[in-house]
Scaffold this motif. Structure first.
Motif, PDB file in Angstrom:
ATOM      1  N   TRP A 308       0.845  -1.191   0.000  1.00  0.00           N
ATOM      2  CA  TRP A 308       0.000   0.000   0.000  1.00  0.00           C
ATOM      3  C   TRP A 308       0.883   1.245   0.000  1.00  0.00           C
ATOM      4  O   TRP A 308       1.864   1.331   0.756  1.00  0.00           O
ATOM      5  CB  TRP A 308      -0.908   0.041   1.229  1.00  0.00           C
ATOM      6  N   VAL A 309       0.542   2.220  -0.832  1.00  0.00           N
ATOM      7  CA  VAL A 309       1.285   3.479  -0.887  1.00  0.00           C
ATOM      8  C   VAL A 309       0.289   4.626  -0.997  1.00  0.00           C
ATOM      9  O   VAL A 309      -0.903   4.430  -1.277  1.00  0.00           O
ATOM     10  CB  VAL A 309       2.261   3.525  -2.090  1.00  0.00           C
ATOM     11  N   ALA A 310       0.794   5.845  -0.775  1.00  0.00           N
ATOM     12  CA  ALA A 310       0.019   7.063  -1.025  1.00  0.00           C
ATOM     13  C   ALA A 310       0.991   8.142  -1.478  1.00  0.00           C
ATOM     14  O   ALA A 310       2.132   8.204  -1.003  1.00  0.00           O
ATOM     15  CB  ALA A 310      -0.736   7.510   0.228  1.00  0.00           C
ATOM     16  N   VAL A 311       0.535   8.980  -2.406  1.00  0.00           N
ATOM     17  CA  VAL A 311       1.360  10.059  -2.943  1.00  0.00           C
ATOM     18  C   VAL A 311       0.659  11.383  -2.673  1.00  0.00           C
ATOM     19  O   VAL A 311      -0.538  11.533  -2.970  1.00  0.00           O
ATOM     20  CB  VAL A 311       1.603   9.885  -4.458  1.00  0.00           C
ATOM     21  N   THR A 312       1.389  12.344  -2.107  1.00  0.00           N
ATOM     22  CA  THR A 312       0.825  13.657  -1.773  1.00  0.00           C
ATOM     23  C   THR A 312       1.804  14.738  -2.214  1.00  0.00           C
ATOM     24  O   THR A 312       2.882  14.462  -2.721  1.00  0.00           O
ATOM     25  CB  THR A 312       0.568  13.777  -0.258  1.00  0.00           C
ATOM     26  N   GLY A 313       1.428  16.006  -2.001  1.00  0.00           N
ATOM     27  CA  GLY A 313       2.327  17.125  -2.291  1.00  0.00           C
ATOM     28  C   GLY A 313       2.022  17.789  -3.605  1.00  0.00           C
ATOM     29  O   GLY A 313       0.896  18.235  -3.852  1.00  0.00           O
ATOM     30  N   ALA A 314       3.014  17.868  -4.485  1.00  0.00           N
ATOM     31  CA  ALA A 314       2.875  18.559  -5.764  1.00  0.00           C
ATOM     32  C   ALA A 314       1.894  17.837  -6.683  1.00  0.00           C
ATOM     33  O   ALA A 314       1.513  16.681  -6.452  1.00  0.00           O
ATOM     34  CB  ALA A 314       4.244  18.674  -6.435  1.00  0.00           C
ATOM     35  N   LEU A 315       1.505  18.538  -7.761  1.00  0.00           N
ATOM     36  CA  LEU A 315       0.600  17.959  -8.756  1.00  0.00           C
ATOM     37  C   LEU A 315       1.424  17.259  -9.827  1.00  0.00           C
ATOM     38  O   LEU A 315       2.273  17.874 -10.480  1.00  0.00           O
ATOM     39  CB  LEU A 315      -0.256  19.050  -9.387  1.00  0.00           C
ATOM     40  N   ALA A 316       1.176  15.968 -10.011  1.00  0.00           N
ATOM     41  CA  ALA A 316       1.848  15.194 -11.062  1.00  0.00           C
ATOM     42  C   ALA A 316       0.932  14.059 -11.482  1.00  0.00           C
ATOM     43  O   ALA A 316       0.050  13.620 -10.717  1.00  0.00           O
ATOM     44  CB  ALA A 316       3.193  14.644 -10.570  1.00  0.00           C
ATOM     45  N   ASP A 317       1.107  13.558 -12.686  1.00  0.00           N
ATOM     46  CA  ASP A 317       0.323  12.418 -13.160  1.00  0.00           C
ATOM     47  C   ASP A 317       0.866  11.139 -12.530  1.00  0.00           C
ATOM     48  O   ASP A 317       2.073  10.884 -12.532  1.00  0.00           O
ATOM     49  CB  ASP A 317       0.412  12.320 -14.681  1.00  0.00           C
ATOM     50  N   LEU A 318      -0.051  10.327 -11.985  1.00  0.00           N
ATOM     51  CA  LEU A 318       0.321   9.054 -11.368  1.00  0.00           C
ATOM     52  C   LEU A 318      -0.263   7.917 -12.199  1.00  0.00           C
ATOM     53  O   LEU A 318      -1.421   7.980 -12.623  1.00  0.00           O
ATOM     54  CB  LEU A 318      -0.218   8.969  -9.938  1.00  0.00           C
ATOM     55  N   HIS A 319       0.550   6.877 -12.403  1.00  0.00           N
ATOM     56  CA  HIS A 319       0.071   5.723 -13.153  1.00  0.00           C
ATOM     57  C   HIS A 319       0.478   4.441 -12.446  1.00  0.00           C
ATOM     58  O   HIS A 319       1.594   4.324 -11.925  1.00  0.00           O
ATOM     59  CB  HIS A 319       0.635   5.723 -14.577  1.00  0.00           C
ATOM     60  N   LEU A 320      -0.453   3.498 -12.424  1.00  0.00           N
ATOM     61  CA  LEU A 320      -0.198   2.158 -11.903  1.00  0.00           C
ATOM     62  C   LEU A 320      -0.322   1.187 -13.070  1.00  0.00           C
ATOM     63  O   LEU A 320      -1.416   0.999 -13.621  1.00  0.00           O
ATOM     64  CB  LEU A 320      -1.215   1.821 -10.803  1.00  0.00           C
ATOM     65  N   ASP A 321       0.822   0.639 -13.499  1.00  0.00           N
ATOM     66  CA  ASP A 321       0.870  -0.213 -14.693  1.00  0.00           C
ATOM     67  C   ASP A 321       0.201   0.463 -15.888  1.00  0.00           C
ATOM     68  O   ASP A 321      -0.579  -0.148 -16.644  1.00  0.00           O
ATOM     69  CB  ASP A 321       0.209  -1.572 -14.419  1.00  0.00           C
ATOM     70  N   GLY A 322       0.488   1.750 -16.046  1.00  0.00           N
ATOM     71  CA  GLY A 322      -0.024   2.509 -17.179  1.00  0.00           C
ATOM     72  C   GLY A 322      -1.405   3.081 -16.988  1.00  0.00           C
ATOM     73  O   GLY A 322      -1.871   3.854 -17.834  1.00  0.00           O
ATOM     74  N   ARG A 323      -2.094   2.726 -15.914  1.00  0.00           N
ATOM     75  CA  ARG A 323      -3.455   3.222 -15.655  1.00  0.00           C
ATOM     76  C   ARG A 323      -3.393   4.405 -14.696  1.00  0.00           C
ATOM     77  O   ARG A 323      -2.731   4.360 -13.671  1.00  0.00           O
ATOM     78  CB  ARG A 323      -4.296   2.088 -15.059  1.00  0.00           C
ATOM     79  N   ALA A 324      -4.081   5.497 -15.043  1.00  0.00           N
ATOM     80  CA  ALA A 324      -4.066   6.694 -14.215  1.00  0.00           C
ATOM     81  C   ALA A 324      -4.716   6.411 -12.854  1.00  0.00           C
ATOM     82  O   ALA A 324      -5.771   5.764 -12.777  1.00  0.00           O
ATOM     83  CB  ALA A 324      -4.796   7.837 -14.920  1.00  0.00           C
ATOM     84  N   VAL A 325      -4.078   6.864 -11.795  1.00  0.00           N
ATOM     85  CA  VAL A 325      -4.613   6.721 -10.431  1.00  0.00           C
ATOM     86  C   VAL A 325      -4.520   8.073  -9.749  1.00  0.00           C
ATOM     87  O   VAL A 325      -3.886   9.016 -10.226  1.00  0.00           O
ATOM     88  CB  VAL A 325      -3.836   5.650  -9.638  1.00  0.00           C
ATOM     89  N   ASP A 326      -5.165   8.174  -8.596  1.00  0.00           N
ATOM     90  CA  ASP A 326      -5.297   9.455  -7.898  1.00  0.00           C
ATOM     91  C   ASP A 326      -4.223   9.623  -6.818  1.00  0.00           C
ATOM     92  O   ASP A 326      -3.797   8.648  -6.173  1.00  0.00           O
ATOM     93  CB  ASP A 326      -6.665   9.569  -7.233  1.00  0.00           C
ATOM     94  N   ALA A 327      -3.845  10.886  -6.611  1.00  0.00           N
ATOM     95  CA  ALA A 327      -3.047  11.255  -5.449  1.00  0.00           C
ATOM     96  C   ALA A 327      -3.971  11.372  -4.236  1.00  0.00           C
ATOM     97  O   ALA A 327      -5.198  11.325  -4.363  1.00  0.00           O
ATOM     98  CB  ALA A 327      -2.312  12.565  -5.699  1.00  0.00           C
ATOM     99  N   TYR A 328      -3.378  11.490  -3.061  1.00  0.00           N
ATOM    100  CA  TYR A 328      -4.128  11.686  -1.820  1.00  0.00           C
ATOM    101  C   TYR A 328      -5.172  10.599  -1.597  1.00  0.00           C
ATOM    102  O   TYR A 328      -6.292  10.857  -1.164  1.00  0.00           O
ATOM    103  CB  TYR A 328      -4.764  13.074  -1.789  1.00  0.00           C
ATOM    104  N   THR A 329      -4.797   9.371  -1.904  1.00  0.00           N
ATOM    105  CA  THR A 329      -5.673   8.234  -1.623  1.00  0.00           C
ATOM    106  C   THR A 329      -4.807   6.989  -1.459  1.00  0.00           C
ATOM    107  O   THR A 329      -3.729   6.894  -2.069  1.00  0.00           O
ATOM    108  CB  THR A 329      -6.698   8.036  -2.763  1.00  0.00           C
ATOM    109  N   PRO A 330      -5.221   6.013  -0.635  1.00  0.00           N
ATOM    110  CA  PRO A 330      -4.438   4.772  -0.523  1.00  0.00           C
ATOM    111  C   PRO A 330      -4.471   4.001  -1.834  1.00  0.00           C
ATOM    112  O   PRO A 330      -5.519   3.845  -2.464  1.00  0.00           O
ATOM    113  CB  PRO A 330      -5.156   4.014   0.595  1.00  0.00           C
ATOM    114  N   LEU A 331      -3.306   3.498  -2.270  1.00  0.00           N
ATOM    115  CA  LEU A 331      -3.186   2.737  -3.509  1.00  0.00           C
ATOM    116  C   LEU A 331      -2.548   1.388  -3.188  1.00  0.00           C
ATOM    117  O   LEU A 331      -1.478   1.335  -2.572  1.00  0.00           O
ATOM    118  CB  LEU A 331      -2.316   3.476  -4.528  1.00  0.00           C
TER     119      LEU A 331
END
Length: 521
Positions: A308-331
Motif C-alpha cells: 500500500w502506498v500514497a502520494v501527496t504534495g505537488a501535482l503530477a500524473d500518477l500511473h499504476l501499470d499505465g493506468r491513471a490513479v489518484d493522489a491523496y488516496t491509498p493505492l
C-alpha cells in the motif's frame, strides 16, 4: 526570532559562555534547543508548552545568575599536520615567520565557543591568540575534511568536505563528527582544545597512546568507528519497492532531528511536513514514519510484494501499470506492479508514503537525509530497494481527501526578525509589498529570492548567531534567502524576518520561477 525562538544578545563571548551554562543547567519544559554563538544565545521553544513571556523571564533570570567564569570543559588534543595550502600566505599576511605561526597556534589554550555551519564544526577561541585573521577574498568551493583553518578570532577544523573561506594551515585525522557514536561531536561547547603537532600521517593502533607533547600518536577518541552506510549494511524491514528511476532527487525523510542545533545539526526532515503527515495517515502509519521526498517528480518503482502506498504534495500524473490513479488516496500495488510518478506540473515536491514506513538505519534519532551535512541515507538510485517496518493501524476508508494544487504564487506569513533594525523602513515596506521570484538557487538548504534590493542602515559585519528554518537572511547583495530544513544552524547575515511555522511548508512547493508574497511584515 520568529514565534518559536528568541535571541539573547550579550556583550562578549565570555558572557555568552556564562549565559549558556546558566540556561543549560535547568531548562524548563518547552525549551527545545540552546544555540550559543559569538555574541548571542538562541533559545528555541514550543509555544504550545511555554509562552514567549515565560521564556524571556527565564532568560533574564539566568543572565542575572550567570557565572563570571565558566568551569573548564574536558581537554581534547587534536593531532595536526601543519601542511595547509594557506600556511605560508597566512604567515605573510600576519607578518610573522611560518614557524612562529605554528608555534603560537600549538601553544595557545583554545576552547570551544560554539558550533555551527556543519555538524561537529567548532568555533575555537583563545586569550593567547592575538590576531584577527582575514578570510580568503574568494571562498573555496571545496575544503577537504580534516582541514584546520583560521578566520577572524577563530580557529577550527572541518569535519567533512564543504565550501569555506577560512585560511587553511593544517590537517587532522581526529574523528570530529561520528554520527553513529553515543557522543557524535568531539568538540562540544566549553571543551578545552590543544593542537598537537604531528609530523606524518599514521594510523593509531588500538589501545595506543594518546597525543601528548610532540608525539606523533593520533589523538583518537574512545567513540566507535562510524557504521557503514545503510546501502551496504544489513537493512531492517521487509522489501517493498524497487526503485527503477529516482527522478531528479529522491531522499528518505521523516519529521527530522530537532533539538540538536547546539551540535551543529540541522532539523532536516520533510520540507512539506503536512504532505508527509497526510500520506502516512492514508496508509495507516504514524505521522512520524519515514517516506520518500521526490523533487519535481519522475520516480518509478516496482512492487516487490503487495504494498500500500500514497502520494501527496505537488501535482503530477500518477500511473499504476499505465493506468491513471489518484493522489491523496491509498493505492494497493500488487506484487510486480509499476508505480510511475510523472514530472510535477505544479509545486516542487511529492511525498511517497509506504505502509509500514521506509525502514533505514537511524542517524542521530532520525531516518532523514540531510543534504548539507551528508547525514542519513544517501539519495535514492536506480536499483535501490525500499524496505518497510510493521504497520501501526488499518488502512483508513477514504472516499476522497480534500487537497488543492500548489499555487504559482506562494503567500507566507512573517514574524519580526532580530535584525529588522539593520534595515531602512523602506526596505521593510519593500519586503511586504514586492512580489519576489524564486531563483534557480533553491534546494533543501534554502531559497534565494530575486527582486528589489533591501537597503540596510548598518553595513558592519554581524558575528555569527543562531539560525532557524524560515529565517530570512539578507546577504550583501540585498536579496533575501529563506533558510529551509537543511540550512545551517548559525549564520552571519542579518535576519530581517522569519516565516511562521504554520506557513513554512508552503515554500516546499515553490519552484524556480514561482512568485512569493509576504504577509504580516
Amino acid at each position: 526570532m520568529g514565534e518559536r525562538a528568541i535571541l539573547a544578545e550579550v556583550d562578549d563571548l565570555t558572557r555568552v559562555l556564562g549565559l549558556h551554562a546558566a540556561l543549560a543547567a535547568d531548562p524548563p519544559a518547552g525549551v527545545d534547543d540552546l544555540v550559543p554563538a559569538a555574541r548571542t544565545v538562541l533559545v528555541a521553544f514550543d509555544p504550545a508548552r511555554i509562552t514567549p513571556a515565560a521564556v524571556r523571564t527565564w532568560v533574564h533570570s539566568a543572565a542575572d545568575a550567570a557565572p563570571d567564569a565558566v568551569t573548564p570543559g574536558p581537554l581534547v588534543e587534536i593531532p595536526t599536520r601543519y601542511d595547509g595550502a594557506d600556511l605560508e600566505d597566512t604567515a605573510a599576511v600576519l607578518g610573522i615567520p611560518v614557524a612562529e605561526l605554528v608555534a603560537r597556534h600549538t601553544a595557545a589554550r583554545w576552547r570551544v565557543a560554539f558550533t555551527g555551519f556543519a555538524p561537529g564544526f567548532a568555533y575555537l577561541v583563545s586569550d593567547d591568540w592575538p590576531w584577527d585573521v582575514p578570510r580568503l577574498p574568494q571562498p573555496r568551493t571545496r575544503v577537504p575534511a580534516g582541514s584546520v583553518g583560521l578566520a577572524g578570532e577563530f580557529t577550527g577544523a572541518y569535519p567533512r568536505e564543504t565550501p569555506g573561506g577560512w585560511r587553511l594551515i593544517g590537517t587532522t585525522d581526529a574523528p570530529l563528527f561520528v554520527p553513529d557514536a553515543t557522543d557524535p561531536v568531539l568538540l562540544t561547547p566549553g571543551a578545552r582544545v590543544r593542537f598537537v603537532p604531528q609530523r606524518s600521517r599514521i594510523s593509531a593502533a588500538p589501545g595506543g597512546d594518546s597525543a601528548g607533547g610532540g608525539s606523533d600518536a593520533a589523538a583518537e577518541s574512545s567513540r566507535p568507528e562510524p557504521s557503514s552506510p545503510p546501502r551496504t549494511s544489513p537493512s531492517p524491514g521487509v522489501a517493498a519497492l524497487k526503485v527503477l528511476a529516482p527522478g531528479a532527487l529522491a531522499t528518505v525523510q521523516d519529521l527530522g532531528r530537532p533539538g540538536r542545533a547546539a551540535l551543529g545539526v540541522a532539523r532536516s526532515g520533510a520540507l512539506d511536513r503536512a504532505a508527509l503527515r497526510v500520506a502516512n495517515r492514508l496508509v495507516g502509519n504514524d505521522e512520524t514514519a519515514a517516506g520518500v521526498e521526490i523533487a519535481l517528480g519522475g520516480l518509478r518503482a516496482v512492487a516487490e510484494r503487495d504494498t500500500w502506498v500514497a502520494v501527496t504534495g505537488a501535482l503530477a500524473d500518477l500511473h499504476l501499470d499505465g493506468r491513471a490513479v489518484d493522489a491523496y488516496t491509498p493505492l494497493l500495488l500488487p506484487a510486480g506492479a509499476e508505480l510511475s510518478i510523472g514530472v510535477a506540473r505544479a509545486g516542487a515536491r511529492l511525498v511517497l508514503a509506504v505502509r509500514g514506513g521506509v525502514a533505514v538505519t537511524e542517524s542521530l534519532g532520525s531516518r532523514s537525509t540531510d543534504v548539507l551535512a551528508s547525514l542519513g541515507p544517501p539519495a535514492l538510485s536506480a536499483g535501490d530497494v525500499l524496505r518497510t517496518g510493521e504497520p501501526r493501524r488499518p488502512i483508513p476508508v477514504v472516499v476522497s481527501f480534500p487537497w488543492s494544487v500548489p499555487a504559482a504564487t506562494v503567500e507566507v506569513d512573517l514574524c519580526p526578525g532580530p535584525r529588522a533594525d539593520w534595515f531602512t523602513l523602506a526596505a521593510l515596506r519593500t519586503l511586504r509589498d514586492a512580489t519576489w521570484t524564486v531563483s534557480s538557487d533553491a534546494d533543501r538548504v534554502g531559497i534565494r529570492l530575486d527582486g528589489p534590493a533591501l537597503e540596510r542602515v548598518r553595513h558592519d559585519e554581524l558575528p555569527s548567531e543562531g539560525m532557524r528554518p524560515g529565517a530570512l537572511q539578507v546577504p550583501p547583495h540585498g536579496r533575501p534567502v529563506v533558510l529551509l530544513a537543511d540550512g545551517p544552524v548559525t549564520g552571519g547575515y542579518p535576519v530581517i524576518a522569519v516565516v511562521t511555522d504554520a506557513t513554512l511548508d508552503r515554500l516546499a512547493q515553490a519552484r524556480p520561477g514561482d512568485r512569493v508574497r509576504f504577509r504580516g511584515v
